[in-house]
Design an enzyme around this catalytic site. Structure first.
Site, short mmCIF file in Angstrom:
data_model
loop_
_atom_site.label_atom_id
_atom_site.label_comp_id
_atom_site.label_asym_id
_atom_site.label_seq_id
_atom_site.Cartn_x
_atom_site.Cartn_y
_atom_site.Cartn_z
N ARG A 145 0.85 -1.20 0.00
CA ARG A 145 0.00 0.00 0.00
C ARG A 145 0.88 1.24 0.00
O ARG A 145 0.64 2.20 -0.72
CB ARG A 145 -0.94 0.01 1.21
CG ARG A 145 -1.79 1.25 1.21
CD ARG A 145 -2.89 1.39 2.27
NE ARG A 145 -3.09 0.32 3.18
CZ ARG A 145 -2.49 0.22 4.38
NH1 ARG A 145 -1.66 1.15 4.80
NH2 ARG A 145 -2.75 -0.79 5.17
N ASP A 181 -6.59 20.51 -12.31
CA ASP A 181 -6.93 19.26 -13.01
C ASP A 181 -6.45 19.42 -14.45
O ASP A 181 -7.01 20.20 -15.22
CB ASP A 181 -8.45 19.05 -12.94
CG ASP A 181 -8.91 17.75 -13.60
OD1 ASP A 181 -8.20 17.26 -14.52
OD2 ASP A 181 -9.98 17.24 -13.23
N LYS A 217 -7.81 8.78 -18.72
CA LYS A 217 -8.06 9.45 -19.99
C LYS A 217 -6.79 9.50 -20.85
O LYS A 217 -6.26 8.46 -21.18
CB LYS A 217 -8.64 10.85 -19.71
CG LYS A 217 -9.71 10.87 -18.60
CD LYS A 217 -11.00 10.16 -18.96
CE LYS A 217 -11.93 9.97 -17.78
NZ LYS A 217 -12.28 11.17 -17.03
N TYR A 225 -15.49 18.91 -13.85
CA TYR A 225 -16.02 17.55 -14.06
C TYR A 225 -17.16 17.30 -13.07
O TYR A 225 -17.06 17.64 -11.88
CB TYR A 225 -14.87 16.58 -13.85
CG TYR A 225 -15.24 15.13 -13.94
CD1 TYR A 225 -15.60 14.55 -15.14
CD2 TYR A 225 -15.23 14.33 -12.80
CE1 TYR A 225 -15.93 13.21 -15.22
CE2 TYR A 225 -15.56 12.98 -12.87
CZ TYR A 225 -15.92 12.44 -14.08
OH TYR A 225 -16.25 11.11 -14.15
C1 PLP Z 1 -12.82 11.53 -15.74
C2 PLP Z 1 -12.39 12.79 -15.09
C3 PLP Z 1 -12.17 12.85 -13.70
C4 PLP Z 1 -12.44 11.66 -12.80
O1 PLP Z 1 -11.50 10.66 -12.97
P1 PLP Z 1 -11.81 9.08 -12.80
O2 PLP Z 1 -10.55 8.44 -13.24
O3 PLP Z 1 -12.98 8.77 -13.68
O4 PLP Z 1 -12.11 8.85 -11.36
C5 PLP Z 1 -11.72 14.05 -13.18
N1 PLP Z 1 -11.52 15.14 -13.96
C6 PLP Z 1 -11.72 15.11 -15.29
C7 PLP Z 1 -11.48 16.34 -16.10
C8 PLP Z 1 -12.17 13.95 -15.90
O5 PLP Z 1 -12.40 13.93 -17.22
#
Ligand code: PLP
Length: 389
Positions: A56, A180, A205, A108
């Site tokens: 972990r 982000d 992504k 998001y």
């Molecule tokens: C998909 C997404 C998230 C969340 O991430 P997960 O891997 O689905 O938990 C956060 N910010 C953005 C811009 C996203 O596209």
């Protein structure tokens, strides 16, 4: 706490994607880091070990990924998590009940949901503002404010926030700036260079890019902050398994190549849409008609494959969503394959309807994640989907 190899920060971006954070395996010379599929590590004697005690806290495959992405963002420390939301949740554990956070309003949907439905209940407070105007961030800051959290470009409206301006406000007001960077990726935008303290991703992504894992990763440079986040990572335990870390590392190796291809296809498809459907209905920061195109050009070196289109009605949106073949109807984005989605009922369903309306996330809005297929096939797909509309 995983620190980048200092020499990796000297290489240029495409070289970093392939080599940063990894060295040939000392026992075999394997060029790819092994998948250390283990939960624990045998100790030589009581208190004598090789720096690894329990998976972990630390795993060598995960560390290779953390060093790699940290080097791509130009930061000193990386922290991989089991999802983008798990990553953000752990970042938020840097704060306490009573703390106030200023957050972009077009973030998001899951980010809004975590703050509004979970963390608010635990005593944190949030003000959501349109961060296209940095003055609104400034105005929302109180004596309890500990951080500003932004996404740029935003999902799905492609609003751009001035990273240098927000970095300056955060520094002057003594709060953290958290970004982000999922949409732009470090291939096109590196928020730490503009004064951000923490940059994070849904590595599900573009970073992974192959639609085969769910993951998150945070990068920062401050040693004290890194120590606190490592403590939370180990204490809360939202870590990825070694196989997912390894797959993500395989993904980041082609990040420079893929982002170039996403960007080229994004520009071609956006230009076709603007010509076919009207430039005012196509939202893409790379179009000169995007209201913030100049700012986007200043802080991004490319725009990627994300395009939103206002179809005018739910019926027209449903028609296009039902007709495309190459663009597959699905949530998520940033993979090599093209996807098409309906933000109001999919990614942003957790945002209250009034709020969605304020931001322009109408029932007629569709979002395209343009992949790396041949652009002519993508355009032909859209051509038949738009026929008669
Ligand atoms: C998909 C997404 C998230 C969340 O991430 P997960 O891997 O689905 O938990 C956060 N910010 C953005 C811009 C996203 O596209």
């Amino acid at each position: 706490m995983t620190r980048v190899f200092d020499e990796d920060l000297n290489a240029r971006f495409a070289t970093r994607t392939i080599h940063a954070g990894q060295r040939p395996d000392p026992t075999t010379g394997a060029i790819m880091p092994p998948i250390y599929q283990t939960s624990t590590y045998v100790q030589d004697a009581l208190g004598v070990h090789k720096g690894y005690e329990y998976a972990r806290g630390k795993n060598p495959t995960r560390e290779a990924l953390e060093r790699n992405v940290a080097a791509l963002e130009g930061g000193r420390h990386g922290f991989a998590f089991s999802s983008g939301m798990g990553c953000l949740d752990s970042i938020m554990k840097l704060f306490s009940a009573g703390d106030h956070i200023v957050c972009g309003e077009n973030v998001y949907g899951g980010t809004f949901r975590l703050f509004d439905k979970v963390l608010r209940r635990m005593g944190m407070t949030f003000t959501f503002v349109d961060t296209r105007d940095p003055q609104r961030i400034e105005d929302a800051i109180t004596t309890a404010t500990k951080a500003v959290i932004i996404e740029t470009p935003t999902n799905p409206m492609m609003w751009i926030t001035d990273l240098a301006a927000v970095g300056e406000i955060a520094k002057r007001r003594g709060i953290l700036c958290i970004v982000d960077n999922t949409f732009a990726t470090p291939a096109f935008q590196r928020p730490l260079e503009f004064g951000a303290h923490i940059v994070y991703h849904s590595s599900t992504k573009y970073l992974n890019g192959h639609s085969d894992i769910v993951g998150g990763i945070a990068v920062l440079s401050d040693d004290g902050l890194a120590e606190r986040l490592q403590f939370i990572l180990n204490a809360a335990g939202a870590v990825p398994g070694p196989m997912d870390a390894w797959l993500t590392l395989r993904g980041t190796k082609t990040l420079a190549l893929r982002m170039k291809a996403h960007d080229a296809n994004g520009r071609r498809v956006a230009a076709w849409l603007a010509n076919r459907w009207g430039v005012e209905r196509v939202i893409f920061p790379g179009l000169p008609t995007h209201p913030q195109h100049e700012l986007a050009k200043q802080q991004m070196s490319g725009f990627g494959g994300m395009i939103s289109v206002e179809m005018g009605s739910r019926e027209k949106a449903a028609t296009v969503l039902g007709r495309t073949h190459v663009y597959a109807l699905a949530e998520s984005l940033g993979g090599v394959e093209s996807l098409i989605s309906h933000p109001a009922s999919m990614t942003h369903a957790s945002v209250p309807p009034e709020r969605r309306a304020e931001m322009g996330i109408t029932d007629g809005l569709i979002r395209l994640s343009t992949g790396v297929e041949d652009a002519d096939d993508l355009i032909a797909d859209l051509e038949q989907a738009f026929k008669g509309l």
